[in-house]
Design a protein around this motif. Sequence first.
Motif, mmCIF file in Angstrom:
data_model
loop_
_atom_site.group_PDB
_atom_site.id
_atom_site.type_symbol
_atom_site.label_atom_id
_atom_site.label_comp_id
_atom_site.label_asym_id
_atom_site.label_seq_id
_atom_site.Cartn_x
_atom_site.Cartn_y
_atom_site.Cartn_z
ATOM 1 N N ILE A 139 0.830 -1.204 0.000
ATOM 2 C CA ILE A 139 0.000 0.000 0.000
ATOM 3 C C ILE A 139 0.866 1.257 0.000
ATOM 4 N N VAL A 140 1.910 1.269 0.813
ATOM 5 C CA VAL A 140 2.774 2.450 0.888
ATOM 6 C C VAL A 140 3.529 2.653 -0.423
ATOM 7 N N ASP A 141 3.997 1.581 -1.034
ATOM 8 C CA ASP A 141 4.684 1.722 -2.326
ATOM 9 C C ASP A 141 3.734 2.232 -3.410
ATOM 10 N N VAL A 142 2.478 1.816 -3.360
ATOM 11 C CA VAL A 142 1.500 2.319 -4.332
ATOM 12 C C VAL A 142 1.208 3.799 -4.075
ATOM 13 N N ILE A 143 1.031 4.166 -2.814
ATOM 14 C CA ILE A 143 0.722 5.555 -2.470
ATOM 15 C C ILE A 143 1.864 6.491 -2.850
ATOM 16 N N THR A 144 3.096 6.057 -2.599
ATOM 17 C CA THR A 144 4.246 6.934 -2.849
ATOM 18 C C THR A 144 4.743 6.865 -4.287
ATOM 19 N N GLY A 145 4.162 6.000 -5.099
ATOM 20 C CA GLY A 145 4.557 5.912 -6.498
ATOM 21 C C GLY A 145 5.771 5.038 -6.747
ATOM 22 N N GLY A 146 6.174 4.253 -5.778
ATOM 23 C CA GLY A 146 7.326 3.364 -5.935
ATOM 24 C C GLY A 146 6.918 1.985 -6.413
ATOM 25 N N PHE A 147 6.176 1.940 -7.514
ATOM 26 C CA PHE A 147 5.654 0.669 -8.026
ATOM 27 C C PHE A 147 6.765 -0.333 -8.316
ATOM 28 N N ILE A 148 7.918 0.157 -8.745
ATOM 29 C CA ILE A 148 9.003 -0.728 -9.120
ATOM 30 C C ILE A 148 9.606 -1.450 -7.904
ATOM 31 N N PHE A 149 9.374 -0.903 -6.705
ATOM 32 C CA PHE A 149 9.920 -1.504 -5.489
ATOM 33 C C PHE A 149 8.962 -2.482 -4.813
ATOM 34 N N ILE A 150 7.761 -2.635 -5.318
ATOM 35 C CA ILE A 150 6.783 -3.517 -4.667
ATOM 36 C C ILE A 150 7.284 -4.954 -4.542
ATOM 37 N N PRO A 151 7.808 -5.588 -5.595
ATOM 38 C CA PRO A 151 8.241 -6.991 -5.444
ATOM 39 C C PRO A 151 9.341 -7.173 -4.406
ATOM 40 N N VAL A 152 10.359 -6.320 -4.439
ATOM 41 C CA VAL A 152 11.452 -6.481 -3.484
ATOM 42 C C VAL A 152 10.986 -6.125 -2.073
ATOM 43 N N SER A 153 10.087 -5.170 -1.940
ATOM 44 C CA SER A 153 9.568 -4.815 -0.619
ATOM 45 C C SER A 153 8.797 -5.971 0.000
#
Length: 179
Positions: free
Chosen positions: A68-82
Amino acid sequence: MYRLKSLKYLVTTALITALLVTVAYVSQFIRIGNGKGILQLADGLFLALITLIKGPMLLISGVLYVTIVDVITGGFIFIPVSIVIRILMFVITYFLSRILTRYGAIFCSSLMLLWYVLYSYLLFGSAVAIVELINDAIQIAVSTILGITLAVVFRRVNHHSTNKIWDDEQFWHYKKSNQ
C-alpha cells in the motif's frame, strides 16, 4: 492457521495494517540526505510487533502495508522487493527469536533492508546503489533501535498490566475445535 477463523483476529490484522500504513505514510516525509531516501519508522514497529504477536498476522500485515505504501508513494518498481524483504524480516524475526534473543533477531531482520541496495544496483546502477547503501545503513540503525525499544516496552506492558496489548490465549478455542 486456526487463528484466521476468528473475526477478531482478522479485524486486528486490518487495524495493525492500517496503523503500519499510517506510520509509514507519515514517516515518508522524513527524508535522508538529498531527499531521495526515506526514513521508514514503520519497520521498527513491524519488527517489535512480530516479537509480541504470534501467528501469521504480521506476515499478512507486513506484505499489505508495504504494498500500500509503495503504491501511495509511487514506488511501483519496489513492490516486489519490498514484499520479499518483509517476508524475510517476518520469518527471520519469528523463528530466530526462538534461537537468539528477540533483540538479536530484530537486528538480523533489519539487515534484510540491504536487499534494496542490490535491487537498486541492478535497476539503476552503482551511483544509485551507493546512495541507497547510505540510506539503508541509517534505516537499519533506526529500525533496530526503534524495534528493540518498542519490543521492550510492549513486553513490559504485556507482562505487568492487566490490560494486555496482545493475549494469544483468546484464540485457543479455535485450535482445540480443529483437533
